[in-house]
Design an enzyme around this catalytic site. Structure first.
Site, mmCIF file in Angstrom:
data_model
loop_
_atom_site.group_PDB
_atom_site.id
_atom_site.type_symbol
_atom_site.label_atom_id
_atom_site.label_comp_id
_atom_site.label_asym_id
_atom_site.label_seq_id
_atom_site.Cartn_x
_atom_site.Cartn_y
_atom_site.Cartn_z
ATOM 1 N N HIS A 1 0.881 -1.240 -0.007
ATOM 2 C CA HIS A 1 -0.016 -0.012 0.004
ATOM 3 C C HIS A 1 0.687 1.196 -0.182
ATOM 4 O O HIS A 1 0.452 2.314 0.392
ATOM 5 C CB HIS A 1 -0.919 -0.063 1.201
ATOM 6 C CG HIS A 1 -1.933 -1.266 1.524
ATOM 7 N ND1 HIS A 1 -2.920 -1.621 1.001
ATOM 8 C CD2 HIS A 1 -1.015 -2.296 2.163
ATOM 9 C CE1 HIS A 1 -3.300 -2.783 1.290
ATOM 10 N NE2 HIS A 1 -2.378 -3.217 1.879
ATOM 11 N N SER B 1 14.632 22.249 -15.048
ATOM 12 C CA SER B 1 13.096 23.171 -15.481
ATOM 13 C C SER B 1 13.501 24.281 -15.953
ATOM 14 O O SER B 1 14.571 24.880 -15.604
ATOM 15 C CB SER B 1 12.218 23.182 -14.014
ATOM 16 O OG SER B 1 11.729 24.315 -14.179
ATOM 17 N N LYS C 1 15.644 22.337 -9.899
ATOM 18 C CA LYS C 1 14.995 20.857 -10.315
ATOM 19 C C LYS C 1 15.773 19.942 -11.254
ATOM 20 O O LYS C 1 16.531 20.413 -11.919
ATOM 21 C CB LYS C 1 13.568 21.126 -11.012
ATOM 22 C CG LYS C 1 12.523 21.688 -9.738
ATOM 23 C CD LYS C 1 11.137 21.709 -10.215
ATOM 24 C CE LYS C 1 10.621 20.325 -10.278
ATOM 25 N NZ LYS C 1 9.445 19.991 -10.670
ATOM 26 N N GLU D 1 9.122 9.127 -16.855
ATOM 27 C CA GLU D 1 7.600 9.557 -16.987
ATOM 28 C C GLU D 1 7.090 9.096 -18.498
ATOM 29 O O GLU D 1 5.894 8.742 -18.684
ATOM 30 C CB GLU D 1 7.483 11.141 -16.763
ATOM 31 C CG GLU D 1 7.715 11.186 -15.209
ATOM 32 C CD GLU D 1 7.708 12.941 -15.275
ATOM 33 O OE1 GLU D 1 6.997 13.616 -14.299
ATOM 34 O OE2 GLU D 1 8.645 13.727 -15.663
#
Ligand code: ARG
Length: 466
Positions: A165, A286, A292, A299
């Site tokens: 979980h 970024s 970043k 992704e």
């Protein structure tokens, strides 16, 4: 016209009974050359094998066969050098090549299509393509598995939290976690090998659907094209695309595995988790936030899965209502497979690179492994083993210990012996041997368990299997 480009004339390949050419819209919906030109090499190889067989059976003359072979070789180099002119009026790769062959060698070209149809021709070309793609996929999965085996070996005793979980459950090793993916990609590779075996039958010679009266030798063409044997039913041969569906199903399952891994990489590389650092080669910055480092490759692997799954559903849907044998609907099989193959190749390659390059932050994993009372099960097991409690009672006692630690804001291992004995008098200082995460993972020596000794055995098993 020889190149079939005259608007008003009917198609030179099949236009005998047609008075006029197709409307522009008909031509557009009918043409597949835009995507099936990818099959040029398979088409030429298939035609060469077919011509050689026709000559050896005396169906065409050896001179015609030589002319055909020579012409096809010329076409091959024309296509590969980029000088070949593809024509949409000629619909597909098969007719583009045959029309060019007629221009190059004259009437002998017309003999190539003896005892075959575009139906078995396309089934052959596409099957050859899918088989080669699967062979490539097999090699790429082997490289991915090898990358994981290396990481698993280096991290056979790197402790990290295991989750259920996505909540900390029990300590495991990063090596063990890597080996979970080795199992998944190993099964994907086994599915690939099985599919290759399944589809290793040659379609050529099934003709339109019923076979042919010419004395062809399908065993000869099968052998020449590297197939184990010819297909056994000509109707099935031209009407099924289950080899393409099998490719897409395997691709979807494999992409699903890749996507779960991608998701873990995204989570692990956040500053909050900080379990891994991605290499610069597989991340991006970024444009506005200088601090970043984004896991874009992971992704995109995750996103490509949607595309690959979509291709599987698309082709299943195309096929589901088709009566036997061939219907033109089946022309829609190729783009789905080509697109899924390209996506899958990219996804496996990107993932292999990420796994090879990633930096494992052992300190962060170790710290997280110890939090969240991850050794609670070890305490319960200790109570069963050493204090003779039934597991259910041990579970309850451990629950009390966790509640106390939670109240004090400390780990289970930080509770004093007195505090633990107040919860259950059967506890002695031996309990501290199992409350550490290292002791916890080392104790899980069951077959397939997380103990470093066991993980090393599984790595050795896979090393002997590549
Ligand atoms: N371009 C067609 C396809 O991809 C080739 C087969 C055409 N056969 C036919 N009977 N029209 O399926």
């Amino acid at each position: 016209m020889a190149d079939g480009t005259d608007q008003k004339s009917s198609n030179q390949m099949w236009g005998g009974r047609f008075a006029s050419g197709p409307s522009a819209i008909m031509e557009e919906i009918n043409a597949s050359i835009g995507f099936d030109k990818k099959l040029y090499a398979q088409d030429i190889r298939g035609s060469m094998a077919h011509a050689a067989m026709l000559a050896s059976k005396g169906i065409i003359s050896p001179e015609d066969k030589d002319k055909i072979t020579e012409g096809l070789n010329t076409i091959l180099s024309e296509i590969e050098s980029g000088s070949f002119e593809f024509s949409r009026k000629l619909e597909d790769i098969h007719m583009n090549i045959e029309a060019r062959l007629a221009t190059l060698i004259g009437p002998a070209a017309g003999r190539l299509h003896t005892a075959r149809s575009r139906n078995d021709q396309v089934a052959l070309d596409f099957r050859l393509w899918v088989k080669e793609e699967l062979q490539k996929t097999e090699g790429m999965l082997t490289a991915l598995i090898a990358a994981f085996l290396d990481r698993a070996e280096e991290n056979a005793d790197t402790v990290m939290p295991g989750f259920t979980h996505l909540q900390t459950a029990q300590p495991v090793t990063f090596g063990h976690h890597c080996m979970a993916y080795v199992e998944m990609f190993g099964r994907d590779r086994a599915r690939v090998r099985h599919a290759i075996e399944h589809m290793d039958e040659s379609p050529i010679g099934a003709a339109a659907l019923a076979g042919t009266g010419y004395p062809i030798d399908r065993h000869m063409t099968a052998k020449a094209l590297g197939f184990r044997e010819p297909t056994r039913n000509s109707i099935d041969t031209v009407s099924d695309r289950d080899f393409a569906l099998e490719f897409l199903s395997i691709a979807s399952i494999c992409a699903t595995h890749l996507s779960r891994l991608a998701e873990e990489i995204v989570i692990w590389s956040t500053p909050q988790f900080g379990f891994i650092r991605l290499s610069d080669a597989f991340s991006t910055g970024s444009s506005i936030m200088p601090q970043k480092k984004n896991p874009d490759a992971a992704e995109l692997v995750r996103a490509k899965t949607g595309r690959i799954n979509g291709s599987l559903i698309a082709l299943l849907t195309v096929m589901k209502g088709l009566p036997l044998a061939y219907s033109k609907d089946m022309q829609e099989d190729k783009e789905q497979v080509f697109d899924a193959a390209e996506s899958l190749e990219l996804a496996i390659a990107a993932m292999t690179g990420m796994i090879r390059d990633l930096e494992v932050r052992k300190d962060r994993m170790r710290a997280a492994a110890g939090s969240g009372y991850s050794t609670a099960t070890d305490l319960a097991d200790w109570l069963v083993r050493e204090a003779g409690l039934p597991f259910r009672d041990a579970h309850h006692v451990t629950g009390n210990a966790v509640a106390l630690a939670e109240k004090k804001g400390c780990d289970l291992a930080d509770l004093s012996l007195e505090e633990l004995q107040a919860i259950h008098p059967g506890i002695n200082k031996g309990v501290f041997d199992v409350l550490s995460v290292e002791a916890s993972v080392a104790s899980r020596t069951s077959f397939g368990g997380t103990a470093p000794s066991e993980v090393k055995k599984q790595i050795a098993w896979w090393r002997g299997r590549n």
